[in-house]
Scaffold this motif. Structure first.
Motif, PDB file in Angstrom:
ATOM      1  N   HIS A   1       1.288  -1.232   0.015  1.00  0.00           N
ATOM      2  CA  HIS A   1      -0.244  -0.116   0.057  1.00  0.00           C
ATOM      3  C   HIS A   1       0.877   1.157  -0.157  1.00  0.00           C
ATOM      4  CE1 HIS A   1      -2.853   3.097   1.031  1.00  0.00           C
ATOM      5  NE2 HIS A   1      -2.728   3.051   1.773  1.00  0.00           N
TER       6      HIS A   1
ATOM      7  N   HIS B   1       3.638   7.428   4.631  1.00  0.00           N
ATOM      8  CA  HIS B   1       1.956   7.886   5.945  1.00  0.00           C
ATOM      9  C   HIS B   1       1.681   6.458   6.515  1.00  0.00           C
ATOM     10  CE1 HIS B   1      -0.262   6.457   2.661  1.00  0.00           C
ATOM     11  NE2 HIS B   1      -1.688   5.422   3.004  1.00  0.00           N
ATOM     12  N   ASP B   2       1.330   5.453   5.836  1.00  0.00           N
ATOM     13  CA  ASP B   2       0.849   4.531   7.044  1.00  0.00           C
ATOM     14  C   ASP B   2       2.218   3.735   7.772  1.00  0.00           C
ATOM     15  OD1 ASP B   2      -2.152   5.283   6.600  1.00  0.00           O
ATOM     16  OD2 ASP B   2      -1.860   4.002   4.890  1.00  0.00           O
TER      17      ASP B   2
ATOM     18  N   ASP C   1      -3.589   8.000  -1.636  1.00  0.00           N
ATOM     19  CA  ASP C   1      -3.525   7.181  -0.574  1.00  0.00           C
ATOM     20  C   ASP C   1      -5.033   5.988  -1.171  1.00  0.00           C
ATOM     21  OD1 ASP C   1      -3.709   5.636   1.379  1.00  0.00           O
ATOM     22  OD2 ASP C   1      -3.785   7.447   2.867  1.00  0.00           O
TER      23      ASP C   1
ATOM     24  N   TYR D   1      -6.229   2.653  -2.647  1.00  0.00           N
ATOM     25  CA  TYR D   1      -6.840   1.348  -2.356  1.00  0.00           C
ATOM     26  C   TYR D   1      -7.348   0.308  -3.813  1.00  0.00           C
ATOM     27  CZ  TYR D   1      -5.521   2.023   2.450  1.00  0.00           C
ATOM     28  OH  TYR D   1      -4.733   1.999   3.737  1.00  0.00           O
TER      29      TYR D   1
HETATM   30 FE   LIG Z   1      -3.190   4.757   3.451  1.00  0.00          FE
END
Ligand SMILES: [Fe+2]
Ligand SMILES: [Fe+2]
Length: 254
Positions: free
Chosen positions: A88, A112-113, A203, A205
């Motif tokens: 991701h 970011h994650d 961001d 998915y």
């Molecule tokens: Fe994310």
């Protein structure tokens, strides 16, 4: 019946865990947080652990069950040996790179994650920002912190809507906590607002499963924008080094 069956299962899991612990040379301990995630507020005392493991010492270094980290680890080593999933992050950063964004935006997307994939989910934006703060430009860490709140709020100017995925994950009636709303209100007027906003835009998915993403594509950007400490990431004396050390040695007794 059901409760009984699951209790037996968890008892069996505990027994297996205890057996595994006995096979290790040192006594591996779990922090209270790990138990909280299983719905238990508890800890095992030092004397009780010692009594159960005669002749053994507490683990005070690396956990032999985890991938071995080099003596002076870099961010790349954490990506490879401590992050449970990186696709991701790589896909978001690749998306930002293809969009022609600045290196700071690309790095912010790449990181970011990191809290989600390596540390703690709850308030992942705050944890992630704190972890990287001493090593990156303030624009990057600020954006990582703020993206968590901005994800819940649309911005028509860049074509960002409330994520469909959030409706699916949290239900149609979910509303963010007041502190998240307040964070969003503050972020809107911040000079780095657009950097955080660009994290949310990238961001994504709904990935192309065939898209090729590779950490190698970002080694240069990391090199130019992430200050690798000479002692190794986590072995330095920055205000967040202990967080990296905790990932390095998550089962140390102290
Ligand atoms: Fe994310
Ligand atoms: Fe996030």
């Amino acid at each position: 019946m059901h409760a009984h069956a699951s209790a037996t299962l968890s008892e069996r899991a505990d027994a297996l865990e205890e057996q595994m612990m006995h096979e290790l040379e040192r006594i591996v301990t779990k922090s209270v947080l790990f138990g909280l995630a299983d719905g238990k507020v508890e800890m095992e005392s030092g004397p009780s652990l010692m009594a159960k493991n005669p002749g053994k010492y507490m683990l005070m270094g690396e956990d032999p069950r985890l991938p071995k980290m080099p003596e002076k680890p870099t961010l790349i080593d954490y990506f490879k040996c401590r992050f449970a999933s990186t696709s991701h992050l790589l896909q978001s950063a690749t998306h930002a790179l293809k969009g022609g964004h600045s290196e700071k935006v690309v790095l912010a997307c790449l990181l970011h994650d990191i809290a989600v994939v390596s540390f703690i989910r709850c308030d992942h934006g705050y944890w992630g920002a704190q972890m990287i703060e001493p090593y990156v430009d303030e624009e990057v860490s600020w954006a990582v912190r703020a993206h968590q709140a901005l994800r819940f709020f649309p911005d028509e100017s860049v074509g960002y809507d409330y994520p469909e995925m959030y409706v699916k994950y949290f239900g149609p009636d979910y509303r963010p906590e007041p502190y998240i709303v307040a964070e969003y209100e503050r972020a809107r007027n911040h000079r780095h607002y657009m950097t955080a906003r660009l994290i949310t835009v990238n961001d994504i998915y709904s990935f192309d499963p065939n898209a090729k993403v590779n950490l190698d594509d970002f080694v240069d950007i990391i090199g130019r924008n992430f200050k690798q400490p000479k002692e190794g990431l986590g072995l330095d004396s920055s205000p967040s080094a202990h967080m990296w050390r905790t990932m390095l040695w998550p089962t140390r007794f102290l």
